[in-house]
Write a protein that holds these residues in place. Structure first.
Motif, PDB file in Angstrom:
ATOM      1  N   CYS A 121     -60.844  -9.792   8.009  1.00 45.65           N
ATOM      2  CA  CYS A 121     -60.175 -11.081   8.241  1.00 45.65           C
ATOM      3  C   CYS A 121     -60.591 -11.597   9.625  1.00 45.65           C
ATOM      4  O   CYS A 121     -60.992 -10.825  10.495  1.00 45.65           O
ATOM      5  CB  CYS A 121     -58.655 -10.902   8.187  1.00 45.65           C
ATOM      6  SG  CYS A 121     -58.087 -10.330   6.569  1.00 45.65           S
ATOM      7  N   TYR A 159     -58.536 -12.953  11.806  1.00 41.07           N
ATOM      8  CA  TYR A 159     -57.472 -12.675  12.779  1.00 41.07           C
ATOM      9  C   TYR A 159     -56.525 -11.629  12.208  1.00 41.07           C
ATOM     10  O   TYR A 159     -56.402 -11.485  10.984  1.00 41.07           O
ATOM     11  CB  TYR A 159     -56.670 -13.950  13.085  1.00 41.07           C
ATOM     12  CG  TYR A 159     -57.532 -15.106  13.506  1.00 41.07           C
ATOM     13  CD1 TYR A 159     -58.065 -15.169  14.795  1.00 41.07           C
ATOM     14  CD2 TYR A 159     -57.831 -16.145  12.603  1.00 41.07           C
ATOM     15  CE1 TYR A 159     -58.885 -16.241  15.169  1.00 41.07           C
ATOM     16  CE2 TYR A 159     -58.642 -17.204  12.977  1.00 41.07           C
ATOM     17  CZ  TYR A 159     -59.168 -17.246  14.263  1.00 41.07           C
ATOM     18  OH  TYR A 159     -59.969 -18.278  14.631  1.00 41.07           O
ATOM     19  N   ARG A 160     -55.811 -10.942  13.111  1.00 43.12           N
ATOM     20  CA  ARG A 160     -54.840  -9.930  12.685  1.00 43.12           C
ATOM     21  C   ARG A 160     -53.560 -10.051  13.502  1.00 43.12           C
ATOM     22  O   ARG A 160     -53.613 -10.047  14.742  1.00 43.12           O
ATOM     23  CB  ARG A 160     -55.425  -8.509  12.886  1.00 43.12           C
ATOM     24  CG  ARG A 160     -56.466  -8.121  11.843  1.00 43.12           C
ATOM     25  CD  ARG A 160     -57.387  -7.031  12.325  1.00 43.12           C
ATOM     26  NE  ARG A 160     -58.203  -7.509  13.436  1.00 43.12           N
ATOM     27  CZ  ARG A 160     -59.284  -8.277  13.300  1.00 43.12           C
ATOM     28  NH1 ARG A 160     -59.715  -8.604  12.113  1.00 43.12           N
ATOM     29  NH2 ARG A 160     -59.945  -8.723  14.368  1.00 43.12           N
ATOM     30  N   ILE A 216     -49.890  -8.206   9.038  1.00 48.51           N
ATOM     31  CA  ILE A 216     -49.675  -6.774   8.744  1.00 48.51           C
ATOM     32  C   ILE A 216     -48.186  -6.437   8.873  1.00 48.51           C
ATOM     33  O   ILE A 216     -47.655  -6.322   9.970  1.00 48.51           O
ATOM     34  CB  ILE A 216     -50.559  -5.907   9.661  1.00 48.51           C
ATOM     35  CG1 ILE A 216     -52.021  -6.347   9.480  1.00 48.51           C
ATOM     36  CG2 ILE A 216     -50.380  -4.425   9.356  1.00 48.51           C
ATOM     37  CD1 ILE A 216     -53.021  -5.614  10.339  1.00 48.51           C
ATOM     38  N   ALA A 265     -54.816 -11.564   8.643  1.00 42.56           N
ATOM     39  CA  ALA A 265     -54.072 -10.461   8.025  1.00 42.56           C
ATOM     40  C   ALA A 265     -52.707 -10.423   8.692  1.00 42.56           C
ATOM     41  O   ALA A 265     -52.626 -10.299   9.920  1.00 42.56           O
ATOM     42  CB  ALA A 265     -54.812  -9.149   8.246  1.00 42.56           C
ATOM     43  N   ALA A 271     -58.080  -5.618   6.730  1.00 40.28           N
ATOM     44  CA  ALA A 271     -57.661  -6.449   7.863  1.00 40.28           C
ATOM     45  C   ALA A 271     -58.844  -6.751   8.782  1.00 40.28           C
ATOM     46  O   ALA A 271     -58.914  -7.819   9.397  1.00 40.28           O
ATOM     47  CB  ALA A 271     -56.539  -5.745   8.627  1.00 40.28           C
ATOM     48  N   THR A 313     -51.178 -10.654   3.118  1.00 45.38           N
ATOM     49  CA  THR A 313     -50.077  -9.775   3.542  1.00 45.38           C
ATOM     50  C   THR A 313     -49.706  -8.825   2.403  1.00 45.38           C
ATOM     51  O   THR A 313     -50.334  -8.844   1.341  1.00 45.38           O
ATOM     52  CB  THR A 313     -48.858 -10.622   4.000  1.00 45.38           C
ATOM     53  OG1 THR A 313     -47.919  -9.773   4.670  1.00 45.38           O
ATOM     54  CG2 THR A 313     -48.168 -11.323   2.831  1.00 45.38           C
ATOM     55  N   LEU A 361     -55.195  -5.677  16.949  1.00 45.59           N
ATOM     56  CA  LEU A 361     -54.336  -6.827  16.630  1.00 45.59           C
ATOM     57  C   LEU A 361     -54.573  -7.937  17.654  1.00 45.59           C
ATOM     58  O   LEU A 361     -54.794  -7.658  18.834  1.00 45.59           O
ATOM     59  CB  LEU A 361     -52.861  -6.425  16.676  1.00 45.59           C
ATOM     60  CG  LEU A 361     -52.338  -5.454  15.609  1.00 45.59           C
ATOM     61  CD1 LEU A 361     -50.835  -5.237  15.795  1.00 45.59           C
ATOM     62  CD2 LEU A 361     -52.618  -5.980  14.207  1.00 45.59           C
TER      63      LEU A 361
END
Ligand code: 3H9
Length: 719
Positions: A114, A116-117, A99, A97, A111, A57, A174
């Motif tokens: 990664c 997942y977001r 965000i 991530a 991101a 983050t 996302l």
């Protein structure tokens, strides 16, 4: 980690989850210390058996604003970004991530490696590298098409425009939006996934790119979009080539390799340096060198506009779009009604084009209230007067505003050239008076010249500059001097265009040469748009002789050719169209006027056209800089790119001159001085910098306000 590295990553543990927080204020770019920190702590979390998942983050208001732009073109310390991202992508614990704000460029690319977001509802994601002459070079061109499909990915990368959290969720960037505490929600999300034997990687999602394989449609559309919106730019073609690789390469890493090659080509291209100059130049322009950073700002929570014409309406839209309630005043009820109608139509057009929802339209339009009474402006924080250019009329309005508004209210005039001090002098608050020169259409054009009168207070200036930023403008300070920055420079440019016409060039040749240089519109098309008759009528009214430079346009006016307004000027126009058609009937007129004035017409090269028009801008720019009317040469670049259609990829006229070399500029001017000694006399500052092989960026700061040309003395030339 050594101390020289910039930025850091904070490491903490919550139960079985490691939290990596990027900490590089104010916007957390991926500077050397951040990359090093990420590499170090991913490794640390991976080698700690008690850790089962990792959250990435950002501290403060940003997630990660991308690569550190100040590092481009220089050697850098610490690990490179791609190897750091590889460490994250191949982490043996799942990474999410979280965000918390802007995830742009390398930030979104981080991101995307990664598993997942999750974002807050304030998260903003995008790949704006194209605005810097670059492409997303940390896997973005390969991963984004896999998530959202090549067509949407190309739109995002070619426009550079970010998506809101909501749109990022629906488009698949996302996985979730956090309802309350981002970190708590991210922990809960990860706990649910910890037991899975495998975690998704964007690189493995091939469905969407495979769907596009074999069809040229997506790439053809993207090429058309780039040709329309990014004429002359290098990076868009490279972005499209990267996505082509994402679609056609079977091996993900082969696509990444191509991306790296194409990225390097962008990095080495001069457009990258020019566009990054503009990125930092815009931020530098927002600062006023002799006003302390901590100058208190007035809060602007309400505004008034005087005048409901095109300018007034556009300015009202700017303010309302930023959430500021606006009262629009006109003394004529019919005008007011018409003005409000135009505003509503403009908003409706945005809804129809999908740029705003009906709900958003109602919200912003609801912030604009018409009024016929000055008394209603009593309590607003700022009034922008936007009536037509007439000093007496504006002075009357300023007197009224001075008497009806709070003593604290800032009084701004939207003027393209009137004397701000003359307006301030009729009020009892000269410190609160300032010029705000918006460009038409004000709801579209980004440039705002903020004109500093001799008494404009620090607080007023700082407040208006900050308001400029809030309403999305590229705000530049100009001292109160004739033509301010932009129009004063323009005078030299149009002067040369008109002289070239007298000497033998045709309007289409001049326009085409300058448009192929990158100007969005050639000078004769621009003059036709503005109207040829303005200067002509003004001279007639004042019984003034027509100067040589204006002889052709005056002759056209005599023959009833006023420009687009009556479908004939330098060009012919068909009914209802703005497309210029050749006007061969004018050629006799050009010949006659040249002959009458003893000018031998000759063949003129495109290069001469470009050099004379652009160096005309540069020499005047040097005088403006020397007088302190502009604070720095980069400010003039910002003015020309945002208000006058100068190509961003050339970095503005002053940057262009620096690239050419100021000695070379002088050399070219010396050749032209055989045609016009007076015009081509180099500004002393230009000569001095050229003698020192220096650039405009190295010009000494002007510490004292120069004795400026008065508004009465000025002759701005023009059409
Ligand atoms: C990239 O990521 C390439 C990769 O794909 C591949 C690499 C291999 N770096 O704008 P503000 C500074 S390219 C360094 O006034 P805001 C800025 O100069 C990058 N510095 O704040 C200013 O400094 P100062 C792609 C940066 O709240 C201060 O931060 N990313 C960077 O109005 C505050 O900035 C982008 O293009 C940076 N990346 O807006 C995003 N970003 O105070 C660029 C900002 O000394 N950034 N600074 O004047 C933005 O668009 C805005 O800054 C942002 C915040 C929207 C984030």
């Amino acid at each position: 980690m050594t101390n020289e590295l910039k930025g850091k990553v904070n490491y903490s543990v919550n139960g079985n989850i490691a939290i990596l927080e990027v900490d590089n204020p104010p916007v957390n770019p991926l500077s050397s210390g951040v990359r090093a920190g990420l590499a170090e702590f991913i490794e640390k979390a991976n080698s700690d058996d008690s850790i089962k998942g990792i959250i990435l983050t950002g501290a403060g208001r940003s997630f990660i604003a991308g690569a550190d732009i100040s590092e481009f073109g220089k050697s850098f310390d610490g690990p490179d970004l791609n190897s750091t991202l590889r460490d994250i992508e191949f982490s043996n614990k799942p990474v999410i991530a979280a965000i918390n704000g802007t995830a742009l460029g390398g930030g979104l690319e981080t991101a995307l490696v990664c598993n997942y977001r999750m974002g807050t509802n304030k998260a903003i994601v995008g790949l704006p590298e194209v605005n810097l002459g670059l492409l997303p070079g940390a896997g973005g061109t390969q991963r984004l098409p896999r998530l959202v499909g090549p067509s949407q990915a190309l739109k995002m990368m070619l426009s550079g425009a970010p998506l809101s959290a909501e749109k990022a969720l629906t488009s698949g960037i996302l996985d979730a939006i956090s309802g309350n505490s981002l970190i708590e929600d991210a922990i809960e999300f990860l706990q649910d996934k910890i037991e899975l034997s495998e975690h998704p990687k964007v690189r493995d999602k091939n469905e969407k790119v495979l769907e596009a394989r074999g069809s040229e449609n997506v790439l053809t559309e993207a090429k058309a979009l780039a040709a329309k919106t990014r004429r002359g730019q290098f990076a868009p073609g490279q972005i499209i080539a990267c996505v082509e690789a994402a679609i056609n390469e079977d091996d993900f890493d082969a696509g990444l390799k191509k991306e790296s090659e194409y990225f390097l080509e962008c990095l080495m291209n001069p457009q990258r340096e020019a566009m990054i100059h503009i990125f930092f130049g815009e931020r530098a322009a927002s600062k006023i060198s002799d006003i302390p950073k901590d100058t208190p700002l007035m809060s602007i929570n309400s505004a008034g506009i005087v005048g409901s014409g095109t300018m007034g309406g556009g300015i009202a839209m700017n303010l309302a779009n930023a959430g500021i309630p606006v009262l629009v005043l006109d003394q004529d009820e019919k005008n007011l009604e018409r003005g409000m109608g135009v505003i509503e139509k403009n908003y409706q057009m945005m809804v129809d084009r999908g740029r705003m929802s009906q709900e958003q339209k109602e919200k912003v339009f609801g912030l604009i209230t018409p009024t016929l009474s000055y008394e209603d402006l009593a309590k607003v924080d700022i009034v922008v007067e936007a009536v037509y250019e007439n000093l007496e009329l504006k002075q009357e309005i300023f007197k009224t505003l001075d008497s009806v508004t709070n003593n604290n209210t800032i009084l701004a005039s939207n003027t393209s050239g009137l004397d701000i001090d003359a307006l301030a002098s009729v009020t009892n608050r000269p410190g609160k008076v300032v010029g705000t020169h918006f460009f038409s259409p004000a709801n579209v054009m980004r440039l705002l010249e903020v004109v500093r009168g001799k008494d404009s207070s620090d607080e007023t200036m700082a407040t208006v500059m900050s308001l400029g930023k809030k309403i999305g403008k590229a705000a530049v300070v100009s001292l109160n001097a004739p033509g301010f920055i932009g129009n004063r420079m323009l005078a030299g440019y149009t002067y040369q265009a008109n002289m070239l016409l007298l000497e033998g060039a045709l309007p289409s040749q001049v326009d085409n040469a300058l448009e192929s240089f990158g100007m969005s519109m050639g000078p004769f098309r621009m003059m036709d748009l503005v109207g040829l008759d303005l200067g002509w009528r003004a001279r007639k009214l004042a019984n003034l002789e027509t100067p040589l430079v204006n002889k052709i346009s005056a002759e056209l006016c005599e023959r009833d050719r006023f420009g687009q307004k009556n479908s004939k000027g330098f060009y012919n126009y068909s009914e209802g169209s703005r497309a210029p058609n050749p006007a061969p009937e004018n050629e006799e007129i050009y010949k006659e006027v040249s002959e009458k004035n003893n000018i031998q017409r000759r063949e003129i090269s495109d290069q001469e056209i470009i050099d004379r028009c652009i160096l005309g801008l540069v020499n005047e720019g040097a005088k403006i800089l020397e007088e302190g009317v502009a604070q720095r040469s980069g400010d003039m670049d910002i003015v020309y790119i945002n208000g006058y259609g100068f190509p961003i990829w050339r970095g503005g006229p002053m940057f262009y001159a620096n690239q050419l070399g100021l000695e070379e500029v002088i050399k070219k001017m010396n050749v032209f001085s055989e045609l016009d000694k007076e015009f081509w006399k180099p500004a002393p500052l230009l000569q001095k910098l050229a003698d020192q092989s220096a650039t405009f960026g190295e010009a000494p700061a002007v510490n004292e306000r120069a004795e400026l040309l008065s508004f009465e003395q000025a002759n701005m030339g023009g059409v």
